[in-house]
Design a protein around this motif. Sequence first.
Motif, short mmCIF file in Angstrom:
data_model
loop_
_atom_site.label_atom_id
_atom_site.label_comp_id
_atom_site.label_asym_id
_atom_site.label_seq_id
_atom_site.Cartn_x
_atom_site.Cartn_y
_atom_site.Cartn_z
N HIS A 228 0.82 -1.21 0.00
CA HIS A 228 0.00 0.00 0.00
C HIS A 228 0.86 1.27 0.00
O HIS A 228 0.38 2.35 0.32
CB HIS A 228 -0.94 0.00 1.21
N GLY A 229 2.12 1.13 -0.35
CA GLY A 229 3.00 2.29 -0.45
C GLY A 229 3.66 2.68 0.85
O GLY A 229 4.37 3.69 0.90
N GLU A 230 3.46 1.92 1.92
CA GLU A 230 4.05 2.27 3.21
C GLU A 230 5.57 2.02 3.18
O GLU A 230 6.03 1.11 2.52
CB GLU A 230 3.40 1.48 4.35
N ASP A 231 6.30 2.87 3.91
CA ASP A 231 7.75 2.76 3.98
C ASP A 231 8.12 1.73 5.04
O ASP A 231 8.07 2.01 6.25
CB ASP A 231 8.35 4.13 4.32
N LEU A 232 8.48 0.52 4.62
CA LEU A 232 8.76 -0.56 5.56
C LEU A 232 10.02 -0.30 6.37
O LEU A 232 10.10 -0.66 7.55
CB LEU A 232 8.89 -1.88 4.79
N TRP A 233 11.03 0.30 5.75
CA TRP A 233 12.28 0.59 6.46
C TRP A 233 12.02 1.58 7.59
O TRP A 233 12.48 1.41 8.71
CB TRP A 233 13.33 1.14 5.50
N GLU A 234 11.28 2.64 7.27
CA GLU A 234 11.00 3.67 8.26
C GLU A 234 10.17 3.10 9.41
O GLU A 234 10.42 3.40 10.58
CB GLU A 234 10.25 4.83 7.59
N ALA A 235 9.18 2.25 9.08
CA ALA A 235 8.33 1.66 10.12
C ALA A 235 9.15 0.76 11.04
O ALA A 235 8.96 0.76 12.27
CB ALA A 235 7.19 0.88 9.48
N ALA A 236 10.06 -0.04 10.46
CA ALA A 236 10.87 -0.95 11.27
C ALA A 236 11.81 -0.17 12.19
O ALA A 236 12.00 -0.54 13.36
CB ALA A 236 11.67 -1.87 10.36
N GLU A 237 12.40 0.91 11.68
CA GLU A 237 13.30 1.71 12.51
C GLU A 237 12.52 2.40 13.63
O GLU A 237 13.01 2.52 14.75
CB GLU A 237 14.02 2.75 11.63
N TYR A 238 11.29 2.84 13.32
CA TYR A 238 10.47 3.49 14.35
C TYR A 238 10.12 2.51 15.46
O TYR A 238 10.21 2.82 16.65
CB TYR A 238 9.20 4.05 13.73
#
Length: 306
Positions: A228-238
């Motif tokens: 759905h276009g979500e940034d997986l890298w950013e979510a994992a780091e958060y």
Amino acid sequence: MGNSVSLLVLSGPSAEVSAEVDMDAVTGEWMTQYVLPFLWMGFVPDAEWERHAERLHRALEAGESPEADTCDVSVPWPLAEQQFRSRLPQVAAVWPEVREPAERFLADVASVAERTDGAAVRLQLTELVEMSWGDESDFEQYVTDIIGDAGLWSEPSRLLRGKVSEVHRAVEAAEPERSFLLGGEWSYGGAPAPRSAPPELPEPAERPKVPKPAHVPATQWENRYGPHGEDLWEAAEYQALVRAAGGDHLPWYWAVTIAVVFGLVLWLIVGMFTQSMLWAVIVGGVVLVGILTWWVLVVRRDAAKR
């Protein structure tokens, strides 16, 4: 974003492009949804499409799942450019509407490739293949469609309608729909508009310093973005930062606020429909206590982890 096809111009150690390609080397990326744009197919020789189909058949017969090294198509840039330039005149003779956007598209991809060592065109088709992988008839239809659409670069015919590339819709559509169907959506490394100077190449994306979450497929993790276009890298780091700060639970004041709001909402709804203050209070109270209990359990779990 939905299921998509990544179309990349990337660098490599040599002109020979293997299935194992360092994704950190990407210097230009274009995205599409559900279709393989007709112009990108023009970079790939017919023989490479045949090899693509053979790899898929072998993997399917062996009971394997579709992986990038099986599904992707890579062509060294000199060969890709030669294929495109040599076949474009006959394609434009059949579809004059394609000539101008095709020349603009080629110049834009070339502007990235010319500034990339060992440039190659890589078509990431894994998600497109996965859409038909589970059903044998759907899979055979995919192979037939992609071989047929690719053949329109060697034997163009206005009477035939593209299936995977939907070239007929691109020809009939007005801009900007035509550019999207023919060339996709430009993510970085190029621009669809004419220009006097090439754009700056982007800074290489820094890969996350956290491991891949277990629920994220490897292909999506390599591409960085989810379905759905979500940034997986950013979510994992958060999430890693949240856990490092003491857990992934809400602060107590947010938990209380949410519990009170949901309790009041349910109290009003039940009271309105049942006309019973007793049932309204019971349901509202259960919801409020349930949310607070869940929060306490999460806090205890995070405390136990620490």
